[in-house]
Design an enzyme around this catalytic site. Structure first.
Site, mmCIF file in Angstrom:
data_model
loop_
_atom_site.group_PDB
_atom_site.id
_atom_site.type_symbol
_atom_site.label_atom_id
_atom_site.label_comp_id
_atom_site.label_asym_id
_atom_site.label_seq_id
_atom_site.Cartn_x
_atom_site.Cartn_y
_atom_site.Cartn_z
ATOM 1 C CG HIS A 140 -1.668 -1.235 1.480
ATOM 2 N ND1 HIS A 140 -2.929 -1.504 0.966
ATOM 3 C CD2 HIS A 140 -1.307 -2.348 2.172
ATOM 4 C CE1 HIS A 140 -3.307 -2.719 1.357
ATOM 5 N NE2 HIS A 140 -2.341 -3.253 2.085
ATOM 6 C CB SER A 261 13.615 22.720 -14.140
ATOM 7 O OG SER A 261 12.860 23.896 -14.290
ATOM 8 C CE LYS A 267 11.369 20.259 -10.810
ATOM 9 N NZ LYS A 267 10.372 19.343 -10.313
ATOM 10 C CD GLU A 274 8.830 12.490 -15.012
ATOM 11 O OE1 GLU A 274 7.935 12.995 -14.321
ATOM 12 O OE2 GLU A 274 9.720 13.156 -15.548
ATOM 13 C CD GLN A 306 -2.478 -1.460 -46.797
ATOM 14 O OE1 GLN A 306 -2.258 -2.182 -47.765
ATOM 15 N NE2 GLN A 306 -2.937 -0.225 -46.922
HETATM 16 N N1 ARG Z 1 -0.442 -4.047 -48.544
HETATM 17 C C1 ARG Z 1 -1.248 -5.187 -48.292
HETATM 18 C C2 ARG Z 1 -1.261 -5.493 -46.792
HETATM 19 O O1 ARG Z 1 -0.412 -5.018 -46.134
HETATM 20 C C3 ARG Z 1 -0.716 -6.385 -49.008
HETATM 21 C C4 ARG Z 1 -1.731 -7.437 -49.310
HETATM 22 C C5 ARG Z 1 -2.664 -6.995 -50.354
HETATM 23 N N2 ARG Z 1 -3.564 -8.059 -50.731
HETATM 24 C C6 ARG Z 1 -4.688 -7.808 -51.398
HETATM 25 N N3 ARG Z 1 -5.443 -8.818 -51.631
HETATM 26 N N4 ARG Z 1 -5.045 -6.590 -51.705
HETATM 27 O O2 ARG Z 1 -2.134 -6.164 -46.280
#
Ligand code: ARG
Length: 444
Positions: A140, A261, A267, A274, A306
């Protein structure tokens, strides 16, 4: 469309993995007679040229070409002409990107494994130097019982040791090759997935093509590891912030890991600590971003995926930085042994030792011993002295059976020395654990 669709801005850092994947794939296509040796060799020479170009910083990107995969292929066509078109036989960007990401995460894991070993080593050095240094142990954030600074460091060694083992567990599950899953269903070409898997250092090919292109749980496991490890870093960082304050003065950070600081000349701020504490939120955020992105996706690939890259890259970059900063900070830190010792006696921190003595020497039930100790603490408090400063006669007015021997457990050094249970804070046990960890680091 171009702006929302393109990933080249961030996935160009997959170039080495992408080219390695294409090298393995083209070797296999040649070996299986799917493309001619002549075309295969042109493809491979072209890929090597592209690798050198990118590494030399001579590679132009264009958002029209979407991603790293299209960029490499387009450049290959410029360099070698028509044979470039044969590289993508029996492959899709879906298995290609899944392979690239696994390779990238695996490389990163291996790097982080080394960073973790380095941090553990730094903590062990401090544990070694301070196996006998007494400090207050807290619950605590109230002083509870004296412990040793070495023991406290070893607590973090355990945490980072588990992080390392989590990382290795995740790596073992990640290490299957999706290459050859093609778009989603596999391919009718007579490919050899074992061969490409082996060439890329994978243990085996993934067993289901749908799963191969759509799984991102290897990345989630990585981010889960990163979140937990960052949380551990953040707790240690928080302790350093508290300990280095003027109110505590338990430790002092070196100038290299602090800042002054701009207005207050007195300081010295623990900025590195941090920032480590602050950045921990990003890994947890990255984990959540990917988890939420994946949770509603039907089989198999969706362009949503993606979006796996930026959280993974950000968490990896920051974790790498934080581990290195923490190692440096911990190697440099000055431990104020005298301040720790004085603080560890405050707040009647050896009251439990007194109660334990009553149980052991007078065969008192623990609850009664707790009560007697409470009365003695009150007496010492009223007189403004420590428990060890009460006279035997004073103590005997509370419990007649108390003998001189009680003074052997009062005092913080006696207290920690007596905590010899396995995993306890006594210097003997601490040294045992340091030796075990040093050996473990060598064996891992
Ligand atoms: N740039 C795409 C990704 O990172 C690659 C795969 C794309 N595939 C597709 N079927 N459009 O996911």
């Amino acid at each position: 469309m171009e702006r929302i669709n393109a990933s080249i801005g961030f996935d160009k850092r997959l170039y080495a993995q992408d080219i390695a994947g294409s090298m393995a794939h083209s070797s296999m296509l040649m070996e299986q007679g799917i493309i001619s040796r002549e075309d295969g060799q042109k493809i491979q020479e072209g890929l090597q040229t592209i690798l050198r170009e990118i590494e030399a910083g001579n590679f132009k990107t264009d958002p029209k070409l979407e991603d790293i995969h299209m960029h490499v292929e387009a450049r290959l066509r410029e360099l070698i002409g028509d044979p470039a078109g044969r590289l993508h036989t029996a492959r899709s960007r879906n298995d290609q990107v899944a392979t690239d990401m696994r390779l990238w995460v695996r490389d990163t894991m291996d790097h982080l494994d080394g960073e973790l070993a380095d941090l553990i080593d730094a903590l062990l050095s401090q544990a070694d130097a301070h196996a006998d240094t007494v400090m207050p142990g807290f619950t605590h954030l109230q002083a509870a019982q004296p412990v040793t600074f070495g023991h406290h460091m070893l607590a973090y060694v355990e945490m980072f040791g588990r992080d390392r083992s989590r990382l290795r567990d995740a790596r073992a599950r990640l290490n299957e090759s999706p290459l050859g899953s093609a778009a989603l269903a596999g391919t009718s070409f007579p490919i050899d997935r074992e061969m490409t898997a082996k060439a890329l250092g994978f243990d085996r090919p993934t067993a289901n093509s749908l799963d191969g292109v759509s799984d991102r749980d290897f990345a989630l496991e990585f981010l889960s590891f990163a979140s937990i490890c960052s949380m551990h870093l953040s707790r240690l960082a928080e302790e350093i912030v508290i300990w280095s304050s003027a109110q505590f003065r338990f430790v002092e950070c070196s100038d290299s890991f602090s800042t002054g600081s701009s207005i207050m000349p007195q300081k010295k701020n623990p900025d590195a600590a941090e920032l480590i504490r602050g950045k921990a939120g990003r890994s947890a955020g990255a984990f959540n971003a990917l988890l939420m992105m994946m949770k509603g996706l039907p089989m198999t690939y969706g362009k949503d995926m993606q979006e796996d890259k930026e959280p993974v890259f950000d968490a990896a970059d920051n974790l790498q930085l934080c581990l290195a900063a923490m190692s440096g900070m911990m190697r440099d830190i000055t431990v104020n042994v005298d301040v720790l010792k004085a603080a560890s006696g405050a707040g009647f921190s050896t009251a439990t030792d007194l109660a334990d003595w009553l149980v052991r020497s007078l065969n008192m039930p623990f609850r009664s011993a707790h009560h007697v100790t409470g009365t003695l603490v009150k007496m010492a408090e009223e007189r403004g002295v420590g428990l060890e400063d009460l006279s035997l006669a004073d103590m005997q007015t509370v419990e007649a059976g108390i003998t001189d021997d009680i003074f052997s457990v009062l005092g913080v050094d006696n207290s920690v020395a007596s905590r010899v249970s396995y995993g306890g804070t006594s210097p003997v046990r601490v040294r045992e654990q340091i030796a075990r960890w040093k050996q473990a680091l060598k064996d891992m």
